[in-house]
Scaffold this active site. Structure first.
Site, short mmCIF file in Angstrom:
data_model
loop_
_atom_site.label_atom_id
_atom_site.label_comp_id
_atom_site.label_asym_id
_atom_site.label_seq_id
_atom_site.Cartn_x
_atom_site.Cartn_y
_atom_site.Cartn_z
N CYS A 199 0.84 -1.16 -0.06
CA CYS A 199 0.49 -0.17 -0.26
C CYS A 199 0.49 1.26 0.43
O CYS A 199 0.37 2.33 -0.74
CB CYS A 199 -0.71 0.16 1.30
SG CYS A 199 -1.69 -2.02 1.45
N HIS B 186 -4.21 6.85 0.70
CA HIS B 186 -4.29 4.56 0.13
C HIS B 186 -6.01 4.26 0.40
O HIS B 186 -5.86 5.04 1.06
CB HIS B 186 -3.74 4.11 1.05
CG HIS B 186 -3.91 2.95 1.02
ND1 HIS B 186 -3.94 1.43 -0.37
CD2 HIS B 186 -3.76 1.53 1.68
CE1 HIS B 186 -4.19 0.65 0.06
NE2 HIS B 186 -4.61 0.77 1.20
N ASN C 140 -9.96 -1.72 -2.44
CA ASN C 140 -8.79 -2.02 -2.36
C ASN C 140 -7.59 -2.29 -3.29
O ASN C 140 -7.64 -3.36 -3.38
CB ASN C 140 -8.57 -2.83 -1.03
CG ASN C 140 -7.06 -1.68 -0.39
OD1 ASN C 140 -6.19 -1.79 -1.59
ND2 ASN C 140 -7.42 -2.22 1.09
#
Lengths: 82, 365
Positions: free
Chosen positions: B134, B283, B313
């Site tokens: 991430c 993120h 995600n």
């Protein structure tokens, strides 16, 4: 006459109830929060956010696992307050 | 203007902080699989009302899933070609190719080297992979900037792609609804009139078990046992050792503990206030966490773009994917703060003064 401590506990119960989206009136400090129908992994996230926002405290997951009643959670928060 | 010292106050927490000059991202493109998953209909393994609750809390309504024959490098290849075409890039001038991913084509060779050939780049091109999640796009930027700083390299291509849909078990409630696939390509150039950029990077390996794939490396080599599905907890979640897993609550604890102070650090390093930042690009992990961060940092919603609703995600790709899909034609002359946090655990933030950023239309393959 209520002591400051009881008022703090009342506020804590109110914040907890709002976090897990339930009615505060049926909660007491002896409530085993994991047995509440609203308790799940998503409720836990809301409670983490509530504890951080209201008390500026983060409780490690391994420590949190040992807490079962709202009293125990409240005490854990008091211990960690800066 | 050169910074020749760093204030002691900023150094107190001993974080890795870097300052670069004359470097910038000048073009950006993204590609996603056209195969779209509607989360509310992703109910093969869980009851619809439970799924709805998860979708509403996480804010993830749609994701893109790459089909079996499509990899992260294919997504980056499509993004890179779009970038090259839209910007009329002379491929012979690309001296550096970075590929950020934790879902590479092979354990070896590095996927970036395969892409050097696929893209028809010269043999003088430096190509290597960066294995980060991430926070990976910011790590990739730092590496590109560091190699470009002296001016020996003319252009760098930073590719960042993930197919996390292939990592997590659809029978594990904790992760089944979160992840999606995407790939981006960023062009990095050096020009005298580009200003300074600021970076803060951090790692905490004591939290290695928060987001992990146990098998497939050399600690736990793949075997007939590691591919077997098994029930992993008291809720009946099912996955194999080859699947990823995540401790969502501990990740949230980590984010609220570390990210706000990292943002403080980067603002101090750049000597700016929150009010000077035009956009905060976080993120995209889930809506609940990012809304909480926004609240905690007291940020205005208009300054915090999001694309998680549509793509889920996508790990390191989520920051540049948000820029491509939400900020087209809005970044020239703007000051942006990027903040990535996750697997490792690692976390990174940076502040960039965008000069002119040509953003391509989203590619779907």
């Amino acid at each position: 006459m209520e002591t400051n401590f009881t008022i703090m506990e009342k506020n804590f119960i109110q914040h907890f109830a709002e976090a897990i989206e339930t009615d505060a009136t049926h909660l007491t400090m002896e409530t085993k929060f994991r047995e509440l129908p609203e308790w799940d992994s998503l409720a836990y996230l809301s409670v983490i956010a509530m504890i951080d926002e209201q008390f500026d405290v983060v409780i490690d997951g391994n420590d949190f696992k040992k807490l079962n009643t709202l009293q125990e959670l409240f005490d854990a928060i008091q211990l960690r307050k800066r | 203007m050169y910074y020749t010292f760093i204030d002691d106050r900023v150094n107190q927490k001993k974080m890795a902080q870097l300052i670069f000059n004359h470097l910038n991202i000048t073009a950006l493109s993204a590609a996603v699989p056209s195969n779209t998953i509607n989360n509310l209909q992703y109910t093969m393994h869980f009851p619809a009302d439970e799924v709805r609750e998860i979708v509403e809390k996480t804010g993830i309504y749609q994701r893109r899933f790459a089909p079996p024959d499509m990899t992260a490098s294919d997504l980056c290849f499509a993004a890179a070609n779009k970038l090259i075409e839209d910007n009329d890039i002379d491929k012979t001038e690309i001296d550096l190719l970075l590929f950020v991913s934790q879902t590479p084509d092979y354990r070896m060779p590095a996927t970036s080297v395969c892409l050097q050939d696929r893209l028809g780049l010269g043999k003088h091109t430096i190509a290597f992979d960066i294995n980060m999640g991430c926070s990976g796009f910011i790590y990739g930027l730092v590496v590109a900037f560091a190699l470009m700083q002296q001016g020996y390299l003319r252009k760098a291509l930073l590719l960042d792609g993930e197919t996390r849909s292939k990592v997590y078990s659809p029978k594990d409630r904790k992760t089944a609804f979160l992840f999606g696939d995407a790939g981006v390509a960023a062009l990095i150039e050096r020009k005298e009139d580009f200003g300074s950029s600021f970076f803060s990077l951090n790692s905490d390996g004591s939290k290695e078990n928060l987001i992990k794939i146990d098998a497939g490396g050399y600690r736990m080599p793949s075997s007939v046992d590691t591919v077997k599905e098994k029930v992993v907890d008291e809720y009946g979640n099912i996955r194999s050792d080859e699947n990823g897993y995540m401790n969502g609550s501990e990740v949230f604890n980590f984010v609220i503990s570390e990210v706000p102070s990292d943002i403080d650090t980067i603002l101090k390093l750049a000597n700016v206030q929150k009010s000077d930042i035009d956009y905060f690009i976080f993120h995209q992990a889930n809506d609940f966490m990012n809304n909480y961060l926004m609240k905690k940092l007291k940020l205005q919603k208009e300054k915090v773009p999001s694309c998680i609703r549509y793509f889920g995600n996508t790990s390191s790709v989520s920051i540049p994917l948000t820029i491509v899909t939400q900020l087209k034609n809005q970044l020239d002359g703007k000051k942006i703060l990027l903040s990535g946090f996750g697997v490792g655990m690692t976390w990174a933030s940076c502040i960039l003064d965008i000069n002119q950023l040509k953003i391509s239309d989203l590619v779907e393959i």
